[in-house]
Scaffold this motif. Structure first.
Motif, PDB file in Angstrom:
ATOM      1  N   UNK A   1       0.835  -1.206   0.000  1.00  0.00           N
ATOM      2  CA  UNK A   1       0.000   0.000   0.000  1.00  0.00           C
ATOM      3  C   UNK A   1       0.870   1.256   0.000  1.00  0.00           C
ATOM      4  N   UNK A   2       1.971   1.219   0.767  1.00  0.00           N
ATOM      5  CA  UNK A   2       2.890   2.349   0.788  1.00  0.00           C
ATOM      6  C   UNK A   2       3.508   2.613  -0.577  1.00  0.00           C
ATOM      7  N   UNK A   3       3.882   1.535  -1.285  1.00  0.00           N
ATOM      8  CA  UNK A   3       4.449   1.696  -2.631  1.00  0.00           C
ATOM      9  C   UNK A   3       3.427   2.307  -3.579  1.00  0.00           C
TER      10      UNK A   3
ATOM     11  N   UNK B   1      -8.160  -9.674  -0.810  1.00  0.00           N
ATOM     12  CA  UNK B   1      -7.636  -8.319  -0.974  1.00  0.00           C
ATOM     13  C   UNK B   1      -6.147  -8.265  -0.647  1.00  0.00           C
ATOM     14  N   UNK B   2      -5.708  -9.089   0.289  1.00  0.00           N
ATOM     15  CA  UNK B   2      -4.271  -9.193   0.577  1.00  0.00           C
ATOM     16  C   UNK B   2      -3.510  -9.600  -0.673  1.00  0.00           C
ATOM     17  N   UNK B   3      -4.035 -10.605  -1.385  1.00  0.00           N
ATOM     18  CA  UNK B   3      -3.368 -11.084  -2.596  1.00  0.00           C
ATOM     19  C   UNK B   3      -3.336 -10.012  -3.679  1.00  0.00           C
ATOM     20  N   UNK B   4      -4.466  -9.336  -3.866  1.00  0.00           N
ATOM     21  CA  UNK B   4      -4.560  -8.305  -4.908  1.00  0.00           C
ATOM     22  C   UNK B   4      -3.646  -7.130  -4.593  1.00  0.00           C
ATOM     23  N   UNK B   5      -3.633  -6.706  -3.339  1.00  0.00           N
ATOM     24  CA  UNK B   5      -2.788  -5.571  -2.944  1.00  0.00           C
ATOM     25  C   UNK B   5      -1.312  -5.898  -3.144  1.00  0.00           C
ATOM     26  N   UNK B   6      -0.904  -7.131  -2.821  1.00  0.00           N
ATOM     27  CA  UNK B   6       0.500  -7.505  -3.014  1.00  0.00           C
ATOM     28  C   UNK B   6       0.881  -7.505  -4.486  1.00  0.00           C
ATOM     29  N   UNK B   7      -0.007  -8.015  -5.347  1.00  0.00           N
ATOM     30  CA  UNK B   7       0.287  -8.028  -6.784  1.00  0.00           C
ATOM     31  C   UNK B   7       0.369  -6.604  -7.314  1.00  0.00           C
TER      32      UNK B   7
END
Length: 306
Positions: free
Chosen positions: A31-33, A168-174
């Protein structure tokens, strides 16, 4: 076929605090990136020029990109349309203010041995890209709401919440990987991210189905033991399915051409992350939410009270 025996007893839940902490750290870093570094949006979102050229002979797309780079057209996208003689070249408007037209592009890529004919040249404004970005966000929201409603109907709210958080964890990481790496983010990548959501929720639901079944059949086991047994019983299916899907996407990445590379990259990441999250994130979240047999069998509980 089983890679792991269905009666294996690996204690995945013992690592639940560590795995959830790592997942949270990676998610906030992603999220920071996205917030502080941002995405390297492609022409689909930023707008730019599009040139259609027909050559007398088939062209080498990689070589053509090199010629455009040498001529000062940075980040140009080249793809073949129809026959191998017809190409579309997409690029951003050069910031130094120099006039740019289709003739400049044609002069940069054609040769005496393989001359080209300019078929079309037009400008796509950033407003179109803004609309695409808004539609992409709406698509993600629609998919999340649809998944949540589906899992709510099929299971129970604790299952739905754990599944959506894991997805959402998976999507945010991708997505965070594309922001961090600076790799180009276009509509194909967005499509890949949406497909990651579908793959991730499907993998999670398979594990949740087994958890529900074990809660109903294994009355004497605690939720901790039910989670562990369910993950172990579905481990072979999870690994085999992910491996086969990964082989397909790897073929797309290496042989699908430059235009599909971003989508394949997002799917590769999504398959790996989704597989790990169905084991180390979704089930530990369910345990953290305090799910138990009574959550899945309200009618049996009511009957017992009578």
């Amino acid at each position: 076929m089983e890679l792991f025996p269905s009666n294996s007893n690996v204690n995945f839940m013992r690592l639940r605090h560590i795995s959830l902490a790592i997942a949270a750290i990676l998610m906030f870093a992603a999220l920071g990136a996205m917030v502080f570094k941002g995405f390297n949006f492609a022409l689909d979102f930023t707008g730019g020029n599009e040139t259609e050229i027909q050559f007398s002979q088939p062209v080498d797309v990689v070589q053509m990109r090199g010629k455009l780079e040498a001529a000062g057209f940075k980040g140009a996208q080249v793809r073949v349309i129809g026959s191998a003689n017809d190409v579309v070249i997409r690029m951003q408007v050069r910031k130094e203010g120099a006039r740019q037209n289709g003739s400049d592009v044609l002069a940069a890529v054609q040769t005496a041995e393989n001359p080209g004919t300019l078929r079309d040249y037009y400008y796509v404004g950033p407003q179109v890209g803004k609309e695409l970005a808004e539609n992409g966000i709406l698509a993600v929201v629609f998919v999340v709401v649809g998944f949540f409603a589906y899992v709510m109907v099929r299971f129970e709210w604790k299952f739905a919440l754990a599944a959506i958080i894991a997805t959402m964890h998976d999507v945010v990481l991708v997505a965070g990987w594309f922001a961090f790496s600076g790799h180009e983010f276009d509509l194909a990548v967005l499509a890949g991210v949406l497909s990651v959501m579908g793959y991730s929720i499907n993998d999670t639901i398979v594990v949740f189905d087994r958890i529900r079944e074990n809660f109903r059949n294994l009355h004497k086991l605690s939720p901790y033991e039910v989670m562990n047994r369910s993950v172990n019983q579905t481990l072979s299916r999870t690994i085999i399915t992910s491996f086969v899907a990964l082989l397909t996407v790897l073929a797309l990445y290496f042989f699908g051409g430059e235009s599909l590379k971003g989508m394949a990259e997002s799917q590769i990441l999504g398959i790996v992350i989704g597989t790990l999250s169905s084991i180390f994130v979704a089930s530990p979240l369910l345990l953290l939410l305090g799910v138990n047999k009574q959550d899945l069998m309200p009618k049996a509980r009511d009957d017992a009270e009578l």
